[in-house]
Design a protein around this motif. Structure first.
Motif, PDB file in Angstrom:
ATOM      1  N   LEU A 280       0.872  -1.170   0.000  1.00 32.71           N
ATOM      2  CA  LEU A 280       0.000   0.000   0.000  1.00 32.71           C
ATOM      3  C   LEU A 280       0.910   1.220   0.000  1.00 32.71           C
ATOM      4  O   LEU A 280       1.641   1.458   0.953  1.00 32.71           O
ATOM      5  CB  LEU A 280      -0.909  -0.005   1.232  1.00 32.71           C
ATOM      6  CG  LEU A 280      -2.061   1.010   1.214  1.00 32.71           C
ATOM      7  CD1 LEU A 280      -3.234   0.529   2.077  1.00 32.71           C
ATOM      8  CD2 LEU A 280      -1.624   2.388   1.699  1.00 32.71           C
ATOM      9  N   VAL A 281       0.894   1.955  -1.090  1.00 35.57           N
ATOM     10  CA  VAL A 281       1.843   3.062  -1.259  1.00 35.57           C
ATOM     11  C   VAL A 281       1.420   4.275  -0.429  1.00 35.57           C
ATOM     12  O   VAL A 281       2.208   4.814   0.351  1.00 35.57           O
ATOM     13  CB  VAL A 281       1.969   3.444  -2.750  1.00 35.57           C
ATOM     14  CG1 VAL A 281       2.997   4.563  -2.926  1.00 35.57           C
ATOM     15  CG2 VAL A 281       2.370   2.232  -3.582  1.00 35.57           C
ATOM     16  N   TYR A 282       0.202   4.713  -0.585  1.00 38.15           N
ATOM     17  CA  TYR A 282      -0.321   5.810   0.227  1.00 38.15           C
ATOM     18  C   TYR A 282      -1.831   5.845   0.088  1.00 38.15           C
ATOM     19  O   TYR A 282      -2.405   5.213  -0.804  1.00 38.15           O
ATOM     20  CB  TYR A 282       0.280   7.160  -0.170  1.00 38.15           C
ATOM     21  CG  TYR A 282      -0.232   7.745  -1.470  1.00 38.15           C
ATOM     22  CD1 TYR A 282      -1.229   8.714  -1.485  1.00 38.15           C
ATOM     23  CD2 TYR A 282       0.293   7.332  -2.699  1.00 38.15           C
ATOM     24  CE1 TYR A 282      -1.697   9.250  -2.675  1.00 38.15           C
ATOM     25  CE2 TYR A 282      -0.169   7.855  -3.895  1.00 38.15           C
ATOM     26  CZ  TYR A 282      -1.170   8.815  -3.875  1.00 38.15           C
ATOM     27  OH  TYR A 282      -1.633   9.329  -5.061  1.00 38.15           O
ATOM     28  N   GLN A 283      -2.475   6.573   0.982  1.00 34.13           N
ATOM     29  CA  GLN A 283      -3.924   6.768   0.928  1.00 34.13           C
ATOM     30  C   GLN A 283      -4.195   8.267   0.953  1.00 34.13           C
ATOM     31  O   GLN A 283      -3.608   8.995   1.760  1.00 34.13           O
ATOM     32  CB  GLN A 283      -4.597   6.099   2.133  1.00 34.13           C
ATOM     33  CG  GLN A 283      -6.124   6.184   2.128  1.00 34.13           C
ATOM     34  CD  GLN A 283      -6.718   5.759   3.465  1.00 34.13           C
ATOM     35  OE1 GLN A 283      -6.411   6.354   4.495  1.00 34.13           O
ATOM     36  NE2 GLN A 283      -7.543   4.733   3.453  1.00 34.13           N
ATOM     37  N   ASN A 284      -5.060   8.735   0.039  1.00 32.35           N
ATOM     38  CA  ASN A 284      -5.367  10.167   0.043  1.00 32.35           C
ATOM     39  C   ASN A 284      -6.476  10.467   1.053  1.00 32.35           C
ATOM     40  O   ASN A 284      -7.008   9.567   1.718  1.00 32.35           O
ATOM     41  CB  ASN A 284      -5.716  10.672  -1.361  1.00 32.35           C
ATOM     42  CG  ASN A 284      -7.007  10.068  -1.907  1.00 32.35           C
ATOM     43  OD1 ASN A 284      -7.886   9.625  -1.167  1.00 32.35           O
ATOM     44  ND2 ASN A 284      -7.129  10.049  -3.227  1.00 32.35           N
TER      45      ASN A 284
END
Length: 468
Positions: A280-284
């Protein structure tokens, strides 16, 4: 003081160094400030350092960088993943040292949970290894039963490095981590993006003691003593990927440093390939997550350290019919074979140092090419980008470029983790500058691509033989 309009400031909490930089409206980094991270003491598989010394250096670096602008730009933070500590809530003093991601005290926990490997992989996208937060914390709580009660009652707190520093810099007002950091603990369900009751039970870690999971951007956390507002927080590898590839699903990043990783972005509903990690790279701040698939190479810098790799060129490769594996701590994803370290298919007693060096470099070229080939088979890639210290070696550049069917570029830009954190702090509204040079093959080494095909067959045969 620089009067250039600054868009963001970034802080990179690395293992060996701590860095901060300003980013202007064109995506350029300025006024990079660097200090060594506190020394890590290692003994019997334990890797520890002073958390308070680390916090002090981080504050110095950030303050020195912020002093270079009259603005108060948003702050983006990126952190080494899985390093953690336990601290006293009332005093803020650490109970444990800062326990590095490199620490392997969680190995006994991993051995106990071996039968649950598939469940853990399904929920986290990761393999069960001692690198991560959960196995290490499990062992600490097993060894110190009274600590559990202190944590459950809220007298003590436990968290990764980002959580500790944010808590410290907000005077205890914020106890949080972001999804990308939580995703590397073995305690978060990456599909639901929340702590998993199933995983907490497996690792015997009380759910209520864990930090609040927040999106990676739009945090809006004031840091009163520093005079900045934290707007983004993310794992260091995620930050590097964001700076290098943004969210392109047709490009791959190959980072060759202490270890190596090959990573490409995935659509949220796409399945990772068998054996590979799902990251999971990032969550906005709209709760939308960006995922990636990842292959890994273990400890390649250590493997190459004794050899004169700078003297090797691509013409030196494929001179012998000996195959090699060059990961001293065992093959990484998708194989996860601890029992296969540095290995030669035949004796190398009659080879000189330069010839052995070529075999070691071949092994890295072939492992990277195999991962890229798997990614390309799943969904076509249009190009790959090389980064990291070892990617400076022309031999590796040309070797990889000759073994894959799409263009390969070398990223000249440095400090990609800083740049990615800064881009997230301003919500990716600035296009990061990608300074890359295509690797042009003027004279092909046809023997290398032929040997690569033979190496794949040899490795597959070894894998099949071990199953029988």
């Amino acid at each position: 003081m620089d009067h250039t309009v600054i868009s963001a400031i970034a802080l990179d909490l690395g293992t060996t160094s701590i860095k901060a930089a300003l980013m202007d409206h064109q995506g350029n980094l300025q006024h990079i400030v660097t200090q060594p991270a506190p020394a890590i003491n290692s003994h019997d598989g334990r890797y520890e350092s002073s958390a308070l010394d680390y916090a002090e250096v981080a504050e110095q670096v950030l303050t020195a960088c912020a002093a270079q602008t009259g603005d108060k730009p948003p702050l983006g933070l990126c952190s080494q993943r899985s390093s953690f500590l336990i601290w006293d809530k009332a005093s803020g003093n650490p109970i444990t040292p800062l326990i590095s991601w490199q620490d392997d005290r969680g190995s006994s926990c991993c051995n106990r949970l071996h039968a649950s490997t598939d469940t853990i992989h399904k929920l986290t996208g990761l393999r069960l290894t001692a690198y991560y937060f959960a196995p290490k914390l499990n062992v600490l709580l097993q060894e110190n039963p009274a600590w559990r009660e202190k944590l459950v009652h809220g007298e003590w707190l436990a968290g990764t490095l980002d959580t500790f520093l944010i808590w410290r810099w907000t005077h205890g007002q914020y106890f949080l981590t972001d999804t990308s950091m939580a995703a590397r603990t073995l305690l978060m369900d990456i599909h639901q993006q929340q702590w998993s009751d199933t995983l907490c039970r497996l690792f015997d870690i009380p759910h209520p003691i864990l930090a609040h999971i927040k999106p990676s951007i739009g945090l809006n956390v004031p840091l009163p003593d520093i005079g900045l507002t934290l707007q983004a927080s993310v794992g260091d590898q995620s930050a590097a990927l964001i700076a290098s590839l943004t969210d392109s699903q047709t490009t791959a990043l190959v980072n060759l440093g202490t270890g190596g990783f090959v990573i490409r972005s995935l659509a949220q509903d796409a399945c990772a390939l068998d054996g590979y990690l799902q990251t999971l790279v990032y969550q906005n701040d709209n709760q939308q997550a960006q995922f990636a698939v990842e292959g890994t190479l273990n400890s390649i810098a250590a493997a190459l350290a004794p050899y004169p790799v700078q003297d090797c060129c691509s013409e030196d490769l494929a001179k012998h019919d000996i195959f090699c594996l060059a990961e001293p701590s065992g093959l990484g994803a998708p194989y996860f074979r601890k029992d296969w370290g540095i290995y030669f298919s035949q004796s190398v007693a009659d080879l000189n140092t330069q010839q052995i060096t070529a075999l070691m470099l071949e092994a890295i070229v072939f492992r990277v090419a195999r991962i890229l080939e798997d990614f390309h088979r799943q969904a076509p890639l249009t190009e790959a980008y090389l980064s990291g210290g070892l990617s400076e070696l022309p031999c590796l550049q040309h070797g990889i470029a000759q073994c894959v069917p799409f263009p390969v570029f070398h990223l000249k830009q440095k400090e990609t983790s800083l740049q990615g954190a800064a881009l997230l702090a301003c919500r990716l509204k600035i296009a990061g500058r990608r300074d890359a040079k295509q690797i042009v093959i003027e004279r092909r080494n046809s023997a290398l691509s032929e040997k690569y095909q033979h190496w794949k067959n040899w490795l597959d045969e070894r894998l099949r033989a071990d199953k029988d």
